[in-house]
Design an enzyme around this catalytic site. Structure first.
Site, PDB file in Angstrom:
ATOM      1  N   ARG A   1       0.808  -0.847   0.050  1.00  0.00           N
ATOM      2  CA  ARG A   1      -0.526  -0.438   0.312  1.00  0.00           C
ATOM      3  C   ARG A   1       0.464   1.081  -0.300  1.00  0.00           C
ATOM      4  O   ARG A   1       0.386   1.872  -0.411  1.00  0.00           O
ATOM      5  CB  ARG A   1      -0.401   0.075   1.258  1.00  0.00           C
ATOM      6  CG  ARG A   1      -2.033  -1.219   1.484  1.00  0.00           C
ATOM      7  CD  ARG A   1      -2.851  -1.271   0.551  1.00  0.00           C
ATOM      8  NE  ARG A   1      -2.932  -1.368  -0.768  1.00  0.00           N
ATOM      9  CZ  ARG A   1      -2.565  -2.634  -1.572  1.00  0.00           C
ATOM     10  NH1 ARG A   1      -3.045  -4.046  -0.399  1.00  0.00           N
ATOM     11  NH2 ARG A   1      -2.502  -2.905  -2.742  1.00  0.00           N
TER      12      ARG A   1
ATOM     13  N   GLN B   1     -11.726   8.617   5.792  1.00  0.00           N
ATOM     14  CA  GLN B   1     -11.201   6.515   5.941  1.00  0.00           C
ATOM     15  C   GLN B   1      -9.845   6.662   5.978  1.00  0.00           C
ATOM     16  O   GLN B   1      -9.054   5.490   5.652  1.00  0.00           O
ATOM     17  CB  GLN B   1     -12.203   6.450   6.271  1.00  0.00           C
ATOM     18  CG  GLN B   1     -13.442   6.507   6.811  1.00  0.00           C
ATOM     19  CD  GLN B   1     -14.911   5.585   5.774  1.00  0.00           C
ATOM     20  OE1 GLN B   1     -15.320   4.807   6.568  1.00  0.00           O
ATOM     21  NE2 GLN B   1     -15.470   6.624   4.735  1.00  0.00           N
ATOM     22  N   ASN B   2      -9.568   7.273   4.452  1.00  0.00           N
ATOM     23  CA  ASN B   2      -8.774   7.208   4.513  1.00  0.00           C
ATOM     24  C   ASN B   2      -7.251   6.909   4.396  1.00  0.00           C
ATOM     25  O   ASN B   2      -6.710   7.769   5.461  1.00  0.00           O
ATOM     26  CB  ASN B   2      -8.380   7.936   2.738  1.00  0.00           C
ATOM     27  CG  ASN B   2      -9.692   7.241   1.848  1.00  0.00           C
ATOM     28  OD1 ASN B   2     -10.427   6.478   1.707  1.00  0.00           O
ATOM     29  ND2 ASN B   2      -9.933   8.288   0.358  1.00  0.00           N
TER      30      ASN B   2
ATOM     31  N   ASP C   1      -4.234   6.304   2.773  1.00  0.00           N
ATOM     32  CA  ASP C   1      -3.654   7.712   1.893  1.00  0.00           C
ATOM     33  C   ASP C   1      -3.004   8.670   2.491  1.00  0.00           C
ATOM     34  O   ASP C   1      -4.063   9.594   3.155  1.00  0.00           O
ATOM     35  CB  ASP C   1      -3.606   7.262   0.634  1.00  0.00           C
ATOM     36  CG  ASP C   1      -4.647   8.623   0.506  1.00  0.00           C
ATOM     37  OD1 ASP C   1      -4.854   9.205   0.280  1.00  0.00           O
ATOM     38  OD2 ASP C   1      -5.765   7.831  -0.499  1.00  0.00           O
TER      39      ASP C   1
ATOM     40  N   HIS D   1      -9.258   6.841  10.506  1.00  0.00           N
ATOM     41  CA  HIS D   1      -8.976   5.104  10.632  1.00  0.00           C
ATOM     42  C   HIS D   1      -7.365   4.994  10.418  1.00  0.00           C
ATOM     43  O   HIS D   1      -6.576   3.985   9.952  1.00  0.00           O
ATOM     44  CB  HIS D   1      -9.542   4.259   9.312  1.00  0.00           C
ATOM     45  CG  HIS D   1     -10.178   4.175   9.582  1.00  0.00           C
ATOM     46  ND1 HIS D   1     -11.145   3.291   8.210  1.00  0.00           N
ATOM     47  CD2 HIS D   1     -11.567   4.171  10.161  1.00  0.00           C
ATOM     48  CE1 HIS D   1     -12.776   3.620   9.007  1.00  0.00           C
ATOM     49  NE2 HIS D   1     -12.828   3.834  10.047  1.00  0.00           N
TER      50      HIS D   1
ATOM     51  N   CYS E   1       2.927   1.365  26.201  1.00  0.00           N
ATOM     52  CA  CYS E   1       4.226   1.968  25.911  1.00  0.00           C
ATOM     53  C   CYS E   1       4.162   3.940  25.445  1.00  0.00           C
ATOM     54  O   CYS E   1       3.000   3.823  24.309  1.00  0.00           O
ATOM     55  CB  CYS E   1       5.358   1.305  24.516  1.00  0.00           C
ATOM     56  SG  CYS E   1       6.163   2.400  23.854  1.00  0.00           S
TER      57      CYS E   1
ATOM     58  N   CYS F   1      11.020  -1.757  18.386  1.00  0.00           N
ATOM     59  CA  CYS F   1      10.875   0.557  19.505  1.00  0.00           C
ATOM     60  C   CYS F   1      12.077  -0.044  20.917  1.00  0.00           C
ATOM     61  O   CYS F   1      12.304  -0.904  21.283  1.00  0.00           O
ATOM     62  CB  CYS F   1       9.687   0.097  20.041  1.00  0.00           C
ATOM     63  SG  CYS F   1       9.393   1.599  21.298  1.00  0.00           S
TER      64      CYS F   1
ATOM     65  N   SER G   1     -18.464   3.598   0.723  1.00  0.00           N
ATOM     66  CA  SER G   1     -20.188   2.401   1.109  1.00  0.00           C
ATOM     67  C   SER G   1     -21.086   2.378   1.600  1.00  0.00           C
ATOM     68  O   SER G   1     -21.919   1.595   2.183  1.00  0.00           O
ATOM     69  CB  SER G   1     -18.610   1.097   0.826  1.00  0.00           C
ATOM     70  OG  SER G   1     -18.416   0.842   1.504  1.00  0.00           O
TER      71      SER G   1
ATOM     72  N   GLU H   1     -22.306   5.152  -6.314  1.00  0.00           N
ATOM     73  CA  GLU H   1     -23.670   4.294  -6.667  1.00  0.00           C
ATOM     74  C   GLU H   1     -24.298   4.526  -5.087  1.00  0.00           C
ATOM     75  O   GLU H   1     -23.397   5.011  -4.652  1.00  0.00           O
ATOM     76  CB  GLU H   1     -23.093   2.440  -6.973  1.00  0.00           C
ATOM     77  CG  GLU H   1     -21.973   2.180  -5.839  1.00  0.00           C
ATOM     78  CD  GLU H   1     -21.366   1.136  -6.043  1.00  0.00           C
ATOM     79  OE1 GLU H   1     -21.673   0.301  -6.980  1.00  0.00           O
ATOM     80  OE2 GLU H   1     -20.171   0.706  -5.119  1.00  0.00           O
TER      81      GLU H   1
HETATM   82  P1  OAD Z   1     -15.572   0.253   0.139  1.00  0.00           P
HETATM   83  O1  OAD Z   1     -14.011   0.051  -0.696  1.00  0.00           O
HETATM   84  O2  OAD Z   1     -16.089   0.131   0.848  1.00  0.00           O
HETATM   85  O3  OAD Z   1     -16.166   1.663  -1.221  1.00  0.00           O
HETATM   86  C1  OAD Z   1     -15.730   2.360  -1.943  1.00  0.00           C
HETATM   87  C2  OAD Z   1     -16.598   3.095  -2.422  1.00  0.00           C
HETATM   88  O4  OAD Z   1     -16.297   4.396  -2.905  1.00  0.00           O
HETATM   89  C3  OAD Z   1     -18.389   2.531  -2.988  1.00  0.00           C
HETATM   90  O5  OAD Z   1     -19.036   2.733  -2.713  1.00  0.00           O
HETATM   91  C4  OAD Z   1     -17.623   3.482  -4.516  1.00  0.00           C
HETATM   92  O6  OAD Z   1     -19.284   3.363  -5.598  1.00  0.00           O
HETATM   93  C5  OAD Z   1     -17.011   4.498  -4.485  1.00  0.00           C
HETATM   94  N1  OAD Z   1     -16.583   4.807  -5.527  1.00  0.00           N
HETATM   95  C6  OAD Z   1     -15.460   3.991  -6.449  1.00  0.00           C
HETATM   96  N2  OAD Z   1     -15.087   4.666  -7.515  1.00  0.00           N
HETATM   97  C7  OAD Z   1     -15.383   5.796  -7.131  1.00  0.00           C
HETATM   98  C8  OAD Z   1     -15.981   7.215  -7.948  1.00  0.00           C
HETATM   99  N3  OAD Z   1     -14.536   8.042  -8.667  1.00  0.00           N
HETATM  100  N4  OAD Z   1     -15.716   8.494  -6.844  1.00  0.00           N
HETATM  101  C9  OAD Z   1     -16.584   8.547  -5.924  1.00  0.00           C
HETATM  102  N5  OAD Z   1     -16.934   7.389  -5.159  1.00  0.00           N
HETATM  103  C10 OAD Z   1     -16.346   6.143  -5.868  1.00  0.00           C
HETATM  104  O7  OAD Z   1     -13.726   1.725   0.236  1.00  0.00           O
HETATM  105  P2  OAD Z   1     -14.805   1.954   2.309  1.00  0.00           P
HETATM  106  O8  OAD Z   1     -16.352   2.817   2.540  1.00  0.00           O
HETATM  107  O9  OAD Z   1     -13.561   3.770   2.009  1.00  0.00           O
HETATM  108  O10 OAD Z   1     -10.674   0.856   7.248  1.00  0.00           O
HETATM  109  O11 OAD Z   1     -14.043   1.556   3.556  1.00  0.00           O
HETATM  110  C11 OAD Z   1     -13.696   1.987   4.482  1.00  0.00           C
HETATM  111  C12 OAD Z   1     -13.290   0.975   5.717  1.00  0.00           C
HETATM  112  O12 OAD Z   1     -13.333  -0.008   5.185  1.00  0.00           O
HETATM  113  C13 OAD Z   1     -11.761   2.319   4.445  1.00  0.00           C
HETATM  114  O13 OAD Z   1     -11.572   3.473   5.655  1.00  0.00           O
HETATM  115  C14 OAD Z   1     -11.070  -0.094   5.491  1.00  0.00           C
HETATM  116  C15 OAD Z   1     -11.823  -0.352   4.854  1.00  0.00           C
HETATM  117  O14 OAD Z   1     -11.943  -1.660   5.496  1.00  0.00           O
HETATM  118  C16 OAD Z   1      -9.762   0.604   7.281  1.00  0.00           C
HETATM  119  O15 OAD Z   1      -8.734   0.709   6.909  1.00  0.00           O
HETATM  120  C17 OAD Z   1      -9.462   0.433   8.960  1.00  0.00           C
END
Ligand code: OAD
Length: 245
Positions: free
Chosen positions: A64, A96-97, A99, A114, A134, A154, A193, A218
């Protein structure tokens, strides 16, 4: 597309997810071809997985890191940074990203609930460690750890882990997030999502009179909680949708 006006007294709370980085070439989690297809979530993003096979967890996050280092912020990131410049303290971004594309696009008033891909910390630091905690702080880290021997230690002897909130762990900065949501007159959610909590419930924490807008190609799982759904890619919708008055 009818433009949405942000008036001079308004405050905007933005929640972003993996979809906002999709147009930068970073895979989303649950889409077709998404991140978990090759790697099941329980194999990489839980404390149990870390206890069982830390090297596998680090190989996953090292990949990643490689991907994110190659990626550039896209129009969606830049539009949100521009909205922040226009609104100043009346703007807040929760992502939630993990990056760093929002900050590379210029966002400053943001939190990573996150965690952050380019931060690491001692496995014994952070919430939930109680008397065994720690005190070492998370630190900036772009290193790649591909084997058990490569994993840094560490000073306390603990292994260095990604500063990522895994399933079963508590999201970061929740007090700040709750305060900002309570003040928002517009909640904008993009590219997520609506399947992972507590982020998926933020839309329900907004004041009843607040506008609640979703942007993505969607409908999210929690679509019924929004006052408006704008179907489309974040990079195409965001630059046109808002007008700051
Ligand atoms: P998801 O992969 O669950 O959802 C991504 C969403 O982005 C989907 O609903 C797609 O329809 C939408 N999508 C795709 N392309 C797009 C675009 N160009 N513009 C806008 N939307 C688009 O990802 P997250 O909802 O972010 O947690 O997932 C939530 C969390 O679950 C993440 O932060 C991660 C994961 O487990 C951790 O890493 C702790």
């Amino acid at each position: 597309m009818k433009r949405i006006r942000i008036g001079p007294e308004e405050r905007v709370f933005v929640l972003t997810g993996a979809g906002v980085s999709a147009e930068s070439g970073l895979k989303t989690f649950r889409d077709q071809g998404g991140l978990w297809e090759g790697h099941r979530v329980e194999d990489v993003a839980t404390p149990e997985a870390w206890a069982e096979n830390a090297a596998r967890v680090w190989r996953f996050y090292s990949q990643r890191r490689r991907d994110a280092l190659k990626a550039e912020p896209n129009v969606a990131h830049r539009s949100l940074a521009a909205m922040e410049r226009a609104l100043g303290e009346r703007f807040f971004l929760c992502t939630q990203n993990v990056d760093d594309l929002h900050e590379r696009a210029g966002s400053r008033r943001l939190v990573h609930m996150h965690g952050e891909l380019f931060a690491s910390r001692c496995e014994f630091s952070g919430a939930g460690m109680g008397a065994f905690a720690c005190a070492a702080k998370p630190f900036h880290d772009e290193a790649l750890y591909e084997s058990d021997a490569a994993i840094a230690r560490c000073a306390c002897g603990g292994r260095i882990r990604p500063h990522i909130v895994w399933f079963g762990e508590t999201p970061l900065k929740m007090n700040r997030i709750e305060r900002e949501i309570a003040q928002a007159t517009t909640m904008l959610v993009a590219g997520t999502s609506g399947a992972v909590y507590p982020a998926a419930s933020f839309v329900n924490w907004a004041e009843p009179q607040a506008r609640r807008i979703y942007i993505g190609p969607e409908e999210p799982a929690n679509a019924g909680s929004f006052t408006q759904i704008v179907l489309g890619k974040a990079g195409e919708v965001l630059p046109e949708l808002f007008e700051v008055g």
